[in-house]
Design a protein around this motif. Structure first.
Motif, PDB file in Angstrom:
ATOM      1  N   PRO A 190      17.488  13.708 116.510  1.00 48.81           N
ATOM      2  CA  PRO A 190      18.831  14.447 117.184  1.00 48.81           C
ATOM      3  C   PRO A 190      19.972  13.652 117.062  1.00 48.81           C
ATOM      4  CG  PRO A 190      17.226  13.805 118.848  1.00 48.81           C
ATOM      5  CD  PRO A 190      16.437  13.451 117.476  1.00 48.81           C
ATOM      6  N   ASP A 191      19.576  12.234 116.796  1.00 51.67           N
ATOM      7  CA  ASP A 191      20.839  11.233 116.680  1.00 51.67           C
ATOM      8  C   ASP A 191      21.443  11.577 115.418  1.00 51.67           C
ATOM      9  OD1 ASP A 191      22.562   9.193 116.471  1.00 51.67           O
ATOM     10  OD2 ASP A 191      21.436   8.183 118.073  1.00 51.67           O
ATOM     11  N   PRO A 192      22.638  12.001 115.059  1.00 54.32           N
ATOM     12  CA  PRO A 192      23.082  12.027 113.868  1.00 54.32           C
ATOM     13  C   PRO A 192      23.365  10.866 113.129  1.00 54.32           C
ATOM     14  CG  PRO A 192      24.914  12.754 115.507  1.00 54.32           C
ATOM     15  CD  PRO A 192      23.385  12.382 116.317  1.00 54.32           C
ATOM     16  N   VAL A 193      23.624   9.745 113.801  1.00 54.98           N
ATOM     17  CA  VAL A 193      23.767   8.541 113.342  1.00 54.98           C
ATOM     18  C   VAL A 193      22.525   7.936 112.668  1.00 54.98           C
ATOM     19  CG1 VAL A 193      24.411   5.947 113.532  1.00 54.98           C
ATOM     20  CG2 VAL A 193      25.771   7.518 114.620  1.00 54.98           C
ATOM     21  N   LEU A 194      21.330   8.117 113.394  1.00 59.92           N
ATOM     22  CA  LEU A 194      20.084   7.820 112.849  1.00 59.92           C
ATOM     23  C   LEU A 194      19.443   8.624 111.821  1.00 59.92           C
ATOM     24  CD1 LEU A 194      18.131   6.752 116.243  1.00 59.92           C
ATOM     25  CD2 LEU A 194      19.327   5.339 114.534  1.00 59.92           C
ATOM     26  N   ALA A 195      20.000   9.981 111.961  1.00 60.53           N
ATOM     27  CA  ALA A 195      19.673  11.012 110.969  1.00 60.53           C
ATOM     28  C   ALA A 195      20.060  10.623 109.618  1.00 60.53           C
ATOM     29  CB  ALA A 195      19.946  12.255 111.204  1.00 60.53           C
ATOM     30  N   GLU A 196      21.604  10.172 109.725  1.00 63.08           N
ATOM     31  CA  GLU A 196      22.428  10.055 108.468  1.00 63.08           C
ATOM     32  C   GLU A 196      21.678   8.870 107.967  1.00 63.08           C
ATOM     33  OE1 GLU A 196      25.206  10.075 105.406  1.00 63.08           O
ATOM     34  OE2 GLU A 196      24.322  11.762 106.651  1.00 63.08           O
ATOM     35  N   GLU A 197      21.497   7.756 108.762  1.00 61.86           N
ATOM     36  CA  GLU A 197      21.024   6.467 108.085  1.00 61.86           C
ATOM     37  C   GLU A 197      19.511   6.666 107.118  1.00 61.86           C
ATOM     38  OE1 GLU A 197      19.584   1.763 109.191  1.00 61.86           O
ATOM     39  OE2 GLU A 197      20.401   3.289 110.590  1.00 61.86           O
TER      40      GLU A 197
END
Length: 307
Positions: A186-193
């Protein structure tokens, strides 16, 4: 016999050629005489950086009995013997050795096999071997080269049985699974990485295997290296290893998706050419290595390649 015609239309000169009853447009391409091959290409390791197959695509029509037509193929022709891109106008000639696509598709130049280059006197072919590039010391006795051959996606990354030089990881990353564990976070930063490490293209190079010695293929088995033996259009031999599909990046640890380094197939590879009669790589004294950056137009003589 080819017949040259000049027709003036609206002040412009349209140059046509007639061959076997068919007429086709050469788009005013200026044919250049072929220069003699320089012996300096033989017995030296040549590294080509950032070759972009889809750069400068031309649309030069050819007779319909040659397949595929230029309208269906990008500008992908490369001469191993002249370490340079070859214009599409020379598709049906012996001037190029490999057709390199942006996603690992590689074929050799064979005038006898239907496909790119069909109809010329080229005698090229290739075979992909299950070994390290550095372990190839000669052209194996009795080796059978495919024409025009296939050097594309390997069965280690698909459900096929074909042997190729490259794997595609689809929506995950079976080579670096730790990098995609957060793709549904759900963390967009982690998902994008995590997204940056999915849908990856990896060349099955020595460097990849050294960097990730415990890497698995998509089926769960140990990842295996790939290298090619290529017969050039003129009948000489080369060993070839694909290195990277990421612009300016050769280190597998630094490879990831992203606009700054993932051009649609910015391909890097290395190879060595030997004369047909030698059959052994490095049989005579090796010449100084050569590195060519295709996007910058630079050449470096010496072992100074760096990431």
């Amino acid at each position: 016999m080819k017949m040259k015609l000049s027709i003036i239309l609206s002040g412009a000169i349209l140059v046509l050629f007639a061959s076997c009853g068919e007429v086709y447009d050469l788009n005013a391409f200026e044919w250049e005489p072929e220069t003699p091959l320089n012996d300096s290409v033989f017995n030296r390791e040549i590294t080509v950086l950032n070759f972009q197959p889809f750069e400068g695509v031309e649309n030069i029509q050819q007779p319909s009995d040659r397949s595929p037509l230029d309208a269906e193929q990008p500008s992908t022709l490369f001469s191993l013997e002249r370490f340079s891109r070859i214009h599409d106008a020379y598709t049906v000639s012996e001037r190029w050795d490999l057709s390199i696509g942006g996603f690992g598709d590689i074929t050799a130049n064979s005038g006898s096999a239907r496909g790119i280059g069909y109809g010329s006197n080229a005698v090229g072919g290739l075979v992909v071997l299950d070994t390290f590039y550095s372990k190839i010391m000669d052209v194996p006795a009795g080796i059978i080269l495919e024409v025009p051959g296939y050097g594309g996606l390997d069965a280690q990354g698909t459900m096929s049985t074909r042997i190729g030089t490259t794997v595609y990881t689809y929506g995950g990353n079976f080579i670096r699974p730790d990098k995609v564990i957060n793709r549904d976070s759900p963390d967009p930063v982690l998902a994008e990485e995590a997204r940056m490490y999915s849908h990856m293209l990896y060349a099955l190079s020595e460097e990849l295997l050294r960097t990730f010695p415990n890497a698995k293929n998509i089926h769960g088995g140990p990842l295996r290296p790939r290298a090619m033996i290529v017969r050039t259009a003129r009948g000489n031999y080369a060993k070839v290893e694909m290195l990277s599909y990421y612009h300016d990046i050769l280190d597998p640890e630094l490879m990831r998706r992203g606009l700054e380094n993932f051009l649609v197939g910015s391909v890097s590879f290395r190879y060595m050419v030997i004369k047909a009669e030698e059959l052994r790589f490095g049989f005579v004294e090796r010449r100084t290595p050569l590195t060519i950056d295709m996007t910058r137009g630079t050449k470096i003589i010496g072992d100074s390649l760096s990431n």
